[in-house]
Design an enzyme around this catalytic site. Structure first.
Site, short mmCIF file in Angstrom:
data_model
loop_
_atom_site.label_atom_id
_atom_site.label_comp_id
_atom_site.label_asym_id
_atom_site.label_seq_id
_atom_site.Cartn_x
_atom_site.Cartn_y
_atom_site.Cartn_z
N ASP A 164 0.84 -1.19 0.00
CA ASP A 164 0.00 0.00 0.00
C ASP A 164 0.88 1.25 0.00
O ASP A 164 1.79 1.39 -0.81
CB ASP A 164 -0.93 -0.08 1.22
CG ASP A 164 -1.94 1.03 1.31
OD1 ASP A 164 -2.94 0.98 0.60
OD2 ASP A 164 -1.73 1.94 2.12
N ASP A 190 -8.96 -6.68 -5.29
CA ASP A 190 -8.63 -5.49 -4.51
C ASP A 190 -9.63 -4.37 -4.81
O ASP A 190 -9.74 -3.90 -5.93
CB ASP A 190 -7.21 -5.04 -4.86
CG ASP A 190 -6.62 -4.08 -3.85
OD1 ASP A 190 -7.38 -3.28 -3.27
OD2 ASP A 190 -5.40 -4.13 -3.63
N HIS A 241 -7.18 -6.41 -0.67
CA HIS A 241 -6.07 -5.47 -0.50
C HIS A 241 -5.11 -5.91 0.60
O HIS A 241 -4.03 -5.33 0.72
CB HIS A 241 -6.62 -4.07 -0.19
CG HIS A 241 -5.59 -2.99 -0.24
ND1 HIS A 241 -4.85 -2.72 -1.36
CD2 HIS A 241 -5.14 -2.12 0.72
CE1 HIS A 241 -4.02 -1.72 -1.12
NE2 HIS A 241 -4.17 -1.35 0.13
#
Length: 377
Positions: free
Chosen positions: A198, A324, A352
């Site tokens: 991320d 995701d 995710h």
């Protein structure tokens, strides 16, 4: 958070999807009932330990008894004088993929022929995404250590159990200082494999520019893989269309007053369940909801300065996530095509948070990347 900075996206932007290199499916391997029960028990035990640590931290926060100087170790072991009871499976009303077993061989078989002798490095450094902390890697830490690797999972400033006030973080350098401290302490010739998830992708990119000779490989997992001159805000403003879940999840914090820029972004805990964890086990979602912290705003809008000589000299690998909702496949492929890494892998059925939803598949790919020999110069 995973990807709360993606909330700044304009409407009406579209992508043309291009084919990318994908990881072929592994053949399904049957297990005995005894092996399944052991894996289930091990998973439940390490989750119980991680959840206990998170709850203890929040209790200290409420009591004002959190120590200022914390001795950070790679992992925490909770000794027990009696064998713990087997924990029941968690249930969830959300539709999820059944297991991680059909996509990857059992861990025993993954490790059976694994030889880590002679590798350029066996040292992984795991960097969490926005809102997460070192705690999110508990499954990955366990799997890698059981395979013989050395693992450090870092809490970035104001994250996890790091005591700094998130609202006081004014730069990316300040945010990643716990990570740069690790690399600065490496011995001569010592290298690590950097893994960023991320927002952690931007963080490891920043560090790749500073310490290219200390990084063997850099692995981006559903991460911000930026070009020079870009910020996370720039990249994620390209996200296709409007994401209602994203807008519902974001909560801006203004500790300097509403007439000043935001200082941090918090997340509505109910909204992120489907946004970040749409394929993750309910117990890992519960752990996240009691452990996630706000994301500092200043690092999100800071533009990176990356050079071919430093950043460009580090070998990059990307691991994409098919299910995701935070960083859709189209946006991941756009980053891959704009700033191509050496190799791309895809995790089928992962949301995710692949360290929760596909831990063993993720582990297999990390091991595979670690085994790729150095390029001949």
């Amino acid at each position: 958070m995973g990807n709360s900075w993606a909330c700044f996206t304009p409407k009406g932007v579209t992508f043309t999807k291009k084919p990318s290199k994908r990881l072929p499916n592994s053949s399904s391997t049957k297990r005995t009932k005894k092996e399944d029960e052991k894996l289930e028990f091990d998973d439940a035990l390490i989750h119980q330990q991680a959840l206990a640590a998170a709850l203890l931290f929040h209790q200290h926060q409420q009591n004002g008894s959190l120590p200022l100087n914390l001795n950070r170790s790679t992992s925490v072991v909770y000794p027990s004088t009696a064998a713990p009871k087997k924990l029941p499976k968690s249930s969830s009303s959300r539709q999820r993929s059944r297991t991680d077993h059909s996509f990857i061989q059992p861990l025993q078989l993954v490790n059976k022929d694994l030889n880590i002798d002679g590798l350029e490095t066996i040292h992984f450094v795991l960097v969490h995404g926005g809102g997460f902390g070192a705690w999110c890697w508990y499954k990955t830490i366990t799997l890698l250590e059981e395979s013989g690797y050395r693992v450090d999972a870092v809490d970035l400033a104001g994250s996890g159990i790091h005591t700094f006030d998130t609202n006081s973080i004014m730069s990316l350098a300040q945010y990643v200082k716990p990570l740069t401290d690790i690399l600065e302490k490496l011995g001569d010739g010592e290298k690590v494999i950097l893994v960023g998830h991320d927002f952690g992708g931007a963080c490891i990119s920043y560090v790749m520019e500073l310490f290219p000779s200390k990084i063997s490989k850099a692995i981006f997992i559903a991460a911000a893989m930026l070009s020079s001159g870009q910020s996370c805000l720039d990249m994620f403003s390209q996200q296709t269309g409007s994401n209602d879940l994203m807008h519902q999840a974001q909560i801006f914090l203004y500790t300097n007053g509403k007439d000043q820029p935001p200082t941090a972004i918090d997340l509505d805990k109910e909204s992120v369940k489907e946004f970040l964890f749409n394929q993750s086990p309910a117990k890992d979602v519960a752990l996240s909801l009691v452990s996630m912290r706000p994301i500092p705003f200043a690092p999100v809008i800071e533009k990176l300065s990356l050079s071919d000589v430093n950043y460009g000299s580090v070998r990059r690998f990307y691991i994409g996530t098919h299910e995701d909702c935070a960083i859709p496949v189209a946006l991941q492929e756009n980053m891959i095509n704009t700033n191509p890494p050496e190799q791309v892998f895809w995790l089928k059925g992962s949301d995710h948070a692949p360290f929760f939803s596909r831990p063993q598949s993720l582990h297999k790919i990390l091991v595979e990347i670690s085994q790729i020999p150095p390029k001949q110069t």
